[in-house]
Enzyme design. Structure first.
Site: not given
Ligand code: NDP
Ligand code: 8X3
Length: 247
Positions: A134, A147
């Site tokens: 991120s 985080y």
């Molecule tokens: P979402 O919340 O939409 O998706 C997160 C996914 O992670 C879900 O499918 C969830 O599945 C899974 N997950 C979380 N905890 C667990 C667990 N204990 N076991 C298995 N699966 C798990 O968020 P994003 O798609 O945005 O996030 C995806 C990745 O991208 C993350 O690592 C996030 O930190 C990263 N990211 C996101 C950004 C943003 O702005 N959205 C920016 C930068 C990075 P379930 O709950 O069904 O288990």
């Molecule tokens: C998710 C992006 O800016 O909310 O990783 O931390 S931010």
């Protein structure tokens, strides 16, 4: 066609990446805790997707899912370490320690465990690892504390893997997005849809599909080429200055 193993495929970036890769003919193992979401994805996409519901922190559940993989899903060429979450926006001094532990267990420990387990096969197939870090890894913001720390781990772990895997042909990339409108903020705020809408409103945030297309692009580059780190933001997001707490 190659096989991808994607953690966190029940929503957001992970689900979009399943659709993107399967849409190009990849076999995809889609994982996450919410089995109903995975089943819906499989029903939508068909035979190119194999679903496995487990908590990524549960090593026994992960092992059982691996043991149950049928061919060709068992021959994993690409690991997308995407499962992850932020919990809370409180400053460190008032943060919830349990939320910190959940982020570390999921974003750091589980990611390292999955990677360690799949590495021998990835080396055998000269495969690739794409890790979701991120912008929070690089740019601190108040309330980002643990985080951001977990995502800094993902960044540095990715570079470390590159060093260790020299000569194996395995590629490793750390993808480092800014704002992507997914369920991320709903999860972070405990289901506060208004907070999520306020954060993304007017920001023209990136979409899960934007990141999925980037992941697919990285995964299909010529095998002699490695993207080490790839940072992305919406045009409307950029950097703020330092703060000074004046006396
Ligand atoms: P979402 O919340 O939409 O998706 C997160 C996914 O992670 C879900 O499918 C969830 O599945 C899974 N997950 C979380 N905890 C667990 C667990 N204990 N076991 C298995 N699966 C798990 O968020 P994003 O798609 O945005 O996030 C995806 C990745 O991208 C993350 O690592 C996030 O930190 C990263 N990211 C996101 C950004 C943003 O702005 N959205 C920016 C930068 C990075 P379930 O709950 O069904 O288990
Ligand atoms: C998710 C992006 O800016 O909310 O990783 O931390 S931010």
């Amino acid at each position: 066609m190659p096989t991808a193993f994607i953690t966190g495929a029940t929503s957001g970036i992970g689900a979009a990446t399943v659709r993107e890769l399967a849409g190009s003919g990849w076999h995809v193992v889609a994982t996450g805790r919410r089995a109903d979401r995975l089943d819906a994805l499989a029903a939508e996409i068909g035979d190119l997707v194999h679903v496995a519901a487990f908590d990524v922190r549960d090593e026994a559940g992960f092992e059982a899912a691996l043991a149950a993989l049928p061919a060709p899903f068992s021959d994993i060429d690409l690991l997308v370490n995407n499962a992850g979450l932020a919990l809370g926006t409180a400053p460190a001094q008032s943060a919830d320690l349990e939320q910190w532990r959940t982020m570390i267990d999921t974003n750091v420990t589980a990611l390292a465990t999955v990677t360690h387990r799949l590495l021998p096969g990835l080396i055998a197939r000269k495969g690739a690892i794409i890790n979701l870090s991120s912008v929070a890894a690089t740019y601190p913001y108040t309330g980002g504390n643990v985080y951001g720390g977990t995502k800094a781990f993902v960044h540095q772990f990715s570079l470390g893997l590159r060093s260790d895997l020299a000569g194996t042909g395995v590629r490793v990339t750390s993808i480092e997005p800014g704002m992507v409108e997914t369920e991320f903020t709903l999860v972070r705020t405990g289901g506060d849809q208004a907070a999520s809408d306020t954060l993304y409103g007017g920001a023209e945030p990136m979409t899960a599909e934007d990141i999925a297309a980037t992941i697919a692009w990285v995964a299909t580059l010529p095998p002699h080429l490695n993207i080490n780190t790839l940072e992305l933001m919406p045009v409307r997001q950029s950097f703020a200055g330092f703060q000074v707490a004046r006396a």
